[in-house]
Design a protein around this motif. Structure first.
Motif, short mmCIF file in Angstrom:
data_model
loop_
_atom_site.label_atom_id
_atom_site.label_comp_id
_atom_site.label_asym_id
_atom_site.label_seq_id
_atom_site.Cartn_x
_atom_site.Cartn_y
_atom_site.Cartn_z
N SER A 20 0.80 -1.36 -0.01
CA SER A 20 -0.18 0.11 0.07
C SER A 20 0.91 1.18 0.02
CB SER A 20 -0.91 -0.09 1.27
OG SER A 20 -0.40 -0.11 2.45
N CYS A 21 0.45 2.36 -0.48
CA CYS A 21 1.18 3.54 -0.41
C CYS A 21 1.32 4.17 0.55
CB CYS A 21 0.50 4.65 -1.61
SG CYS A 21 0.48 4.17 -3.10
N THR A 22 2.61 4.51 0.96
CA THR A 22 2.96 5.03 2.49
C THR A 22 3.39 6.48 2.16
OG1 THR A 22 5.04 4.39 2.10
CG2 THR A 22 3.68 2.97 3.46
N ASP A 23 2.98 7.39 3.60
CA ASP A 23 3.22 8.94 3.45
C ASP A 23 3.11 9.60 2.29
OD1 ASP A 23 4.74 8.57 6.33
OD2 ASP A 23 6.10 7.39 5.19
N ILE A 24 1.83 9.60 2.11
CA ILE A 24 1.56 10.17 0.66
C ILE A 24 1.64 11.83 0.98
CG2 ILE A 24 -0.60 10.83 -0.76
CD1 ILE A 24 -1.52 7.87 -0.59
N PRO A 25 1.38 12.24 1.96
CA PRO A 25 1.13 13.75 2.31
C PRO A 25 2.77 14.14 2.12
CG PRO A 25 -0.19 12.96 4.08
CD PRO A 25 0.40 11.42 3.32
N PHE A 399 17.00 6.08 -1.73
CA PHE A 399 16.23 5.29 -2.76
C PHE A 399 17.09 4.12 -2.87
CE2 PHE A 399 15.36 3.74 -7.08
CZ PHE A 399 13.97 3.95 -6.97
N GLN A 400 18.49 4.25 -2.83
CA GLN A 400 19.51 3.18 -3.05
C GLN A 400 19.22 2.10 -1.99
OE1 GLN A 400 23.65 3.17 -4.04
NE2 GLN A 400 23.89 2.77 -1.94
N GLN A 401 19.13 2.76 -0.80
CA GLN A 401 18.85 1.92 0.57
C GLN A 401 17.64 1.08 0.49
OE1 GLN A 401 19.36 4.78 3.63
NE2 GLN A 401 21.53 4.97 3.62
N MET A 402 16.57 1.57 -0.08
CA MET A 402 15.26 1.01 -0.20
C MET A 402 15.32 -0.09 -1.12
SD MET A 402 11.97 0.92 1.28
CE MET A 402 11.32 2.21 1.67
N THR A 403 15.93 0.40 -2.16
CA THR A 403 16.19 -0.66 -3.33
C THR A 403 16.81 -2.03 -2.81
OG1 THR A 403 15.96 1.00 -5.02
CG2 THR A 403 16.94 -1.07 -5.61
N PRO A 424 15.06 -9.31 -9.16
CA PRO A 424 14.62 -8.53 -8.04
C PRO A 424 15.00 -7.32 -7.58
CG PRO A 424 15.54 -10.75 -7.54
CD PRO A 424 15.84 -10.34 -8.74
N ILE A 425 16.28 -6.66 -8.33
CA ILE A 425 16.50 -5.47 -8.07
C ILE A 425 15.66 -4.28 -8.91
CG2 ILE A 425 18.51 -3.63 -8.51
CD1 ILE A 425 19.05 -5.35 -6.40
N LEU A 426 15.15 -4.99 -10.15
CA LEU A 426 14.19 -3.93 -10.66
C LEU A 426 12.87 -4.21 -10.34
CD1 LEU A 426 15.26 -4.75 -14.66
CD2 LEU A 426 16.05 -2.91 -12.97
N SER A 427 12.44 -5.06 -9.50
CA SER A 427 11.23 -5.60 -8.87
C SER A 427 11.14 -4.66 -7.55
CB SER A 427 10.95 -6.73 -8.64
OG SER A 427 10.85 -7.66 -9.75
N SER A 428 12.37 -4.38 -6.94
CA SER A 428 12.25 -3.54 -5.72
C SER A 428 12.19 -2.21 -6.15
CB SER A 428 13.93 -3.84 -4.87
OG SER A 428 13.68 -3.01 -3.87
N MET A 429 12.75 -1.59 -7.22
CA MET A 429 12.78 -0.39 -7.90
C MET A 429 11.35 0.06 -7.95
SD MET A 429 16.19 0.32 -9.95
CE MET A 429 17.73 0.39 -9.46
N ALA A 430 10.79 -0.94 -8.85
CA ALA A 430 9.40 -0.69 -9.13
C ALA A 430 8.35 -0.49 -7.93
CB ALA A 430 8.74 -1.82 -10.03
N ARG A 431 8.62 -1.46 -6.92
CA ARG A 431 7.68 -1.22 -5.77
C ARG A 431 8.05 -0.10 -4.87
NH1 ARG A 431 9.20 -6.67 -4.86
NH2 ARG A 431 10.83 -5.92 -3.36
N THR A 432 9.37 0.26 -5.09
CA THR A 432 10.03 1.65 -4.20
C THR A 432 8.93 2.77 -4.91
OG1 THR A 432 11.62 0.77 -3.49
CG2 THR A 432 11.69 2.92 -3.53
N VAL A 433 9.35 3.03 -6.29
CA VAL A 433 8.60 3.98 -7.03
C VAL A 433 7.04 4.25 -6.80
CG1 VAL A 433 8.26 4.78 -9.27
CG2 VAL A 433 10.37 4.22 -8.77
N ARG A 434 6.41 3.06 -6.81
CA ARG A 434 4.98 2.78 -7.04
C ARG A 434 4.38 3.16 -5.60
NH1 ARG A 434 1.34 -2.45 -8.86
NH2 ARG A 434 -0.70 -1.30 -8.65
#
Length: 652
Positions: A20-25, A399-403, A424-434
């Motif tokens: 789910s999206c986090t910290d939208i504000p 962003f690097q740490q979250m990825t 997995p790296i690209l999947s993690s990037m996609a989850r982070t961006v989304r």
């Protein structure tokens, strides 16, 4: 939006069960802030400042390559410079470090002098032949040799040959001696100009060796990553033995070279220049040998007292090695992050320089030249831009740490490793961006809030150096130190909060609280495993720097007659450390993420049916050995059900 808004008291960890999206504000706030950064970029473009930066402008407010408007009170302004497209400085080597500018009159010329002009007659002939006037506009080329103001309105003789810089249209001297004067003013290395010139000449003479050693540092870092991946079980002991041998051997070689060079200094066959170079090398080798001796003694003492705890990191390092085997793109994270940071820094510096040429043209009555000054609220754009540098820089690092955290969490909580995502790296990037850009914005903003006052206090301390009393100086240093410690603690907590977000898809504050509680419950493990792991990685960095420095000493030893070692060896060692730090920091992040996953796993599981561990066999052996030695109690896993992953073991 605040950290106290969560009403949850106790919650269950649910590894990758749902997203789910986090910290939208906070994402909205960060997006609005970035819009403000774009507006700051548009402002100098709209006002013509960007054009002045690229095309250049003279000391009278005329933009080179354009037809200019008249500036009130400046007689030499408003000239048609469409044929004069290059900026020429009368004294380009006169640098004013305090005001960060070249302390010289600038003119728009049609051609840069490509050959050295020794006299005013040569300057006159150059102007008549090429139509490029190198003296002030109010002096005719025919009067260059007879005008009374040629000392202030004509270039300093001799005029060095120069060439135009691509895109910026500035005439830059190609003479190395001019750069040496820049370096002498900036570095303030020594009062003796000849010594500084020898150092600069030493760097130029050994540039091939420096480049080769930098490549060697990169290769050694890659080899270290390979060693970590394939022989992690013996890595700790290999590094320990090699560091001991390398430290003692390197120190011995430095003392031997010092004695050899000191003996060669007494050779009467050396020229005067050769004796000066040899004397500089003897001093440098003595300093290096003393520093290496002290460092070796301290390093050996630390390794002696930590020898019993080194074995605790082997299991965790073994799993981290497997992570790099299954996720090889992790090793490329420093490159991607570096490219993003470089692109952002280039953009930031370009906008900053454009802001420096924005504003209203104002004549400086003391110098008679035109300066552009931002007045009123517009002057705060620079401060906004500076905050943007820190916040966006921290956001990219976050962003690097979250990825990395997302990829490692997916790896850890997937029982069947054959069911891992294809990338997995690209999947993690996609989850982070989304889902989690808002969390990154909030975490990076907290670091920015701590870093800004620390940088301000550091700047104040540097400006008041020698003026404030001892008490004020001590208080300033104490405040800077406290803020630095707070920043490091928050950075570590942020990294674990990102890992908790990658596991549970919770907001930043909830994740930070959950991660903090887990770390407190495992405080002894954090001290015994994480710190020793960081120390082992530090030994790896020391090994890479030591090997590169050792190769540098041997390579530079063949140029002892004409190369000063101080700067080349320092450049090589600095580059080797930076490269090693970039690569091994990724491994360090992986170890930290694995440790938090391991702590969560042991908290909610005990290995019994229905509560099986997610951990790797190597960590299972560590747990069993810990039980036998009394470090781990069966009750540490509380037996509560930890929600498993979605069917299939992965999350997109």
């Amino acid at each position: 939006m605040g950290c106290c808004s969560s009403s949850e008291v106790k919650r269950e960890w649910k590894p990758l069960e749902q997203r789910s999206c986090t910290d939208i504000p906070w994402l909205i706030v960060f997006a609005l802030f970035c819009v403000g950064m774009v507006c700051i970029c548009v402002f100098p473009i709209a006002t013509g400042a960007a054009s002045r930066l690229i095309s250049g402008y003279d000391s009278y407010g005329n933009t080179c390559g354009k037809n200019n408007s008249k500036i009130e009170g400046v007689p030499l302004s408003g000239k048609d410079m469409r044929e004069n497209k290059y900026v020429f400085f009368l004294d380009p080597c006169n640098l004013d470090l305090i005001n960060r500018k070249i302390k010289s009159i600038a003119l728009c010329v049609s051609k840069c002098p490509t050959a050295e002009l020794l006299t005013l007659s040569d300057v006159k002939q150059f102007a008549l032949n090429n139509g490029s006037h190198l003296c002030s506009y109010d002096i005719s080329p025919t009067r260059y040799t007879s005008h009374p103001d040629t000392s202030t309105k004509c270039p300093k003789l001799p005029v060095p040959p120069s060439k135009s810089v691509p895109l910026l249209h500035r005439c830059v001297p190609v003479d190395i001696g001019c750069y040496a004067e820049f370096a002498e003013t900036f570095i303030k290395f020594v009062g003796n100009n000849s010594e500084l010139r020898r150092v600069v000449a030493g760097v130029l003479a050994s540039k091939e060796i420096i480049m080769g050693l930098c490549v060697l540092a990169l290769v050694l870092s890659l080899i270290m990553m390979v060693v970590i991946r394939y022989i992690s079980k013996v890595l700790v002991w290999i590094i320990t033995v090699l560091v001991i041998i390398g430290s003692i051997g390197g120190t011995g070689v430095l003392w031997w070279l010092y004695a050899d060079h000191r003996k060669a200094l007494n050779d009467d066959s050396l020229s005067v220049f050769g004796k000066e170079v040899a004397s500089d090398n003897v001093k440098a080798l003595l300093v290096y040998a003393i520093v290496a001796t002290v460092f070796t003694v301290v390093l050996l003492l630390v390794m002696f007292f930590m020898r019993k705890r080194v074995a605790l990191t082997i299991s965790l390092f073994h799993v981290a090695g497997k992570v790099f085997v299954d996720l090889p793109l992790l090793a490329l994270q420093p490159f991607w992050t570096f490219i993003c940071l470089m692109l952002f820094w280039i953009y930031w510096i370009t906008v900053l320089l454009s802001l420096g040429t924005s504003g209203t043209p104002v004549k400086n009555n003391s110098t008679g030249v035109v300066e552009y000054q931002m007045q009123g609220p517009l002057q705060y754009l620079v401060w906004y831009h500076a905050v943007g540098l820190i916040w966006i820089n921290e956001f990219i690092l976050a962003f690097q740490q979250m990825t990395i955290a997302g990829a490692v969490v997916t790896y850890y909580f997937t029982r069947n490793k054959s069911q891992l995502p294809a990338t997995p790296i690209l999947s993690s990037m996609a989850r982070t961006v989304r889902y989690h850009l808002g969390t990154l914005a909030k975490g990076s903003f907290i670091i920015t809030l701590v870093k800004i006052p620390r940088l301000v206090l550091t700047y104040i301390h540097s400006q008041l150096k020698g003026k404030e009393n001892a008490c004020a100086r001590c208080m300033l240093k104490a405040c800077v130190c406290c803020l630095w410690c707070l920043e490091k603690c928050l950075t570590y907590l942020n990294q674990n909060a990102y890992t908790a977000t990658a596991i549970n898809s919770t907001s930043f504050c909830t994740s930070a609280r959950d991660a903090f509680l887990i770390l407190v419950e495992n405080a002894l493990r954090v001290a015994a495993i994480n710190s020793v792991g960081d120390f082992v990685l530090f030994l790896g960095k020391v090994l890479i720097v030591s090997c590169t420095a050792f190769a540098g000493v041997l390579a530079l030893n063949y140029q002892r007659d004409y190369t000063v070692w101080v700067l080349p060896l320092f450049i090589v060692c600095l580059f080797a450390f930076l490269v090693a730090h970039c690569f091994l920091s990724v491994f360090e992040n992986v170890v930290d993420v694995l440790f938090l996953c391991f702590a969560v796993d042991t908290k909610y599981n005990d290995g019994s049916p229905g509560h099986e561990y997610y951990m790797d066999k190597a960590l299972m052996e560590f747990v069993e050995n810990s039980k036998k030695m009394g470090w781990y109690k069966p009750g540490d896993g509380d037996g509560r059900e930890m929600k498993s992953m979605t069917p299939g073991g992965t999350s997109a």
